[in-house]
Design an enzyme around this catalytic site. Structure first.
Site, mmCIF file in Angstrom:
data_model
loop_
_atom_site.group_PDB
_atom_site.id
_atom_site.type_symbol
_atom_site.label_atom_id
_atom_site.label_comp_id
_atom_site.label_asym_id
_atom_site.label_seq_id
_atom_site.Cartn_x
_atom_site.Cartn_y
_atom_site.Cartn_z
ATOM 1 N N HIS A 182 0.837 -1.210 0.000
ATOM 2 C CA HIS A 182 0.000 0.000 0.000
ATOM 3 C C HIS A 182 0.873 1.262 0.000
ATOM 4 O O HIS A 182 0.640 2.180 -0.795
ATOM 5 C CB HIS A 182 -0.926 -0.020 1.226
ATOM 6 C CG HIS A 182 -1.720 1.230 1.419
ATOM 7 N ND1 HIS A 182 -3.010 1.378 0.951
ATOM 8 C CD2 HIS A 182 -1.404 2.415 2.009
ATOM 9 C CE1 HIS A 182 -3.447 2.595 1.258
ATOM 10 N NE2 HIS A 182 -2.490 3.239 1.898
ATOM 11 N N GLU A 183 1.876 1.307 0.869
ATOM 12 C CA GLU A 183 2.711 2.518 0.960
ATOM 13 C C GLU A 183 3.551 2.713 -0.310
ATOM 14 O O GLU A 183 3.733 3.846 -0.763
ATOM 15 C CB GLU A 183 3.601 2.481 2.208
ATOM 16 C CG GLU A 183 2.845 2.437 3.546
ATOM 17 C CD GLU A 183 1.782 3.529 3.718
ATOM 18 O OE1 GLU A 183 1.878 4.582 3.065
ATOM 19 O OE2 GLU A 183 0.833 3.295 4.505
ATOM 20 N N HIS B 126 1.667 4.550 -2.905
ATOM 21 C CA HIS B 126 1.665 6.019 -2.797
ATOM 22 C C HIS B 126 2.901 6.609 -3.490
ATOM 23 O O HIS B 126 2.821 7.652 -4.132
ATOM 24 C CB HIS B 126 1.631 6.458 -1.339
ATOM 25 C CG HIS B 126 0.285 6.303 -0.692
ATOM 26 N ND1 HIS B 126 -0.873 6.769 -1.277
ATOM 27 C CD2 HIS B 126 -0.089 5.750 0.488
ATOM 28 C CE1 HIS B 126 -1.907 6.497 -0.478
ATOM 29 N NE2 HIS B 126 -1.459 5.870 0.589
ATOM 30 N N HIS C 25 2.898 9.216 -6.600
ATOM 31 C CA HIS C 25 3.701 10.437 -6.565
ATOM 32 C C HIS C 25 4.604 10.516 -7.791
ATOM 33 O O HIS C 25 4.647 11.537 -8.482
ATOM 34 C CB HIS C 25 4.530 10.438 -5.269
ATOM 35 C CG HIS C 25 5.303 11.700 -5.057
ATOM 36 N ND1 HIS C 25 6.455 11.744 -4.308
ATOM 37 C CD2 HIS C 25 5.098 12.962 -5.503
ATOM 38 C CE1 HIS C 25 6.918 12.987 -4.290
ATOM 39 N NE2 HIS C 25 6.111 13.749 -5.012
HETATM 40 ZN ZN LIG Z 1 -2.343 5.279 2.258
#
Ligand SMILES: [Zn+2]
Length: 228
Positions: free
Chosen positions: A95-96, A99, A103
């Protein structure tokens, strides 16, 4: 009447603290270390970042909660997810990393959310000041109505945080289900039997900020910490 007030109070507490308890329970439930998994959360994060051509994004341990820091370009994982070999560690790491991918691709929703969230700091500080000042104002003015108004204003300011995180939920769901889930399925980092658990963790990861923002509303201890 007291019974209705008690029920209303309990419902309010459930609404404010329930999501946070649910997120923590889901993550804890699937945090059991599993020797059969190919690597730790940190190792998977590194691998997925490299695969996405994001060698420049670092992976670090943190005790401030799992997150991706767009300013430093670092994926930060809490100790159980950094060192752990669990479904929670795998799903949170994926999940991270998603991100970081949002980005790197310059996805507008991610950028918008980053701008919004970075503005939350001063709103929180203002809320903290309003809430902290209320007992002193009450001591001087002795107006319960004014005290109630101040507390309501402080909580309403903190409510902006909830609204911002609710409005940016699509970014979280894209990280969990638009990116992390397909990557986990394609890479077969987990057995098919583990995928329902991974889905639960990804859902909890997506709701983390909303849950935390809700809990902040009535977290009196945190009101004090915001200021000091
Ligand atoms: Zn998140």
């Amino acid at each position: 009447m007291p019974i209705i007030a008690a029920i209303a109070g309990l419902l309010l507490l459930a609404l404010v603290f329930g999501p946070q308890l649910w997120v923590r329970r889901v993550l804890a439930q699937h945090a059991v270390d599993r020797a059969d998994l190919p690597g730790t959360g940190a190792e998977l994060a590194r691998h997925l970042l490299d695969e996405a051509d994001l060698q420049s994004v670092a992976v670090e341990e943190t005790d401030l909660g799992d997150h991706y820091d767009p300013t430093a370009r670092i994926v930060r994982l809490t100790a159980p997810h950094f060192h752990g070999r669990s479904i929670s560690a795998v799903a949170v790491a994926a999940h991270e990393v998603s991100h970081a991918v949002q980005h790197a691709r310059g996805e507008p929703a991610f950028t918008r959310r980053f701008d919004l969230v970075s503005k939350l700091g001063w709103i929180e500080r203002t809320a903290g000041i309003v809430l902290m000042a209320s007992p002193f104002v009450f001591a001087v003015v002795r107006s319960p109505a004014l005290l109630a108004l101040e507390i309501a204003a402080g909580v309403a300011l903190l409510g902006i945080r909830v609204v911002v995180h609710l409005a940016t939920l699509p970014v979280e769901f894209d990280a969990s289900f638009g990116k992390a889930l397909p990557v986990l399925e394609r890479g077969q980092y987990l057995e098919q039997d583990d995928m329902p658990a991974a889905r639960s963790v990804l859902k909890a990861a997506a709701w983390t900020y909303v849950a935390a923002a809700l809990a902040t509303l009535l977290d009196v201890v945190r009101w004090f910490r915001i200021i000091f």
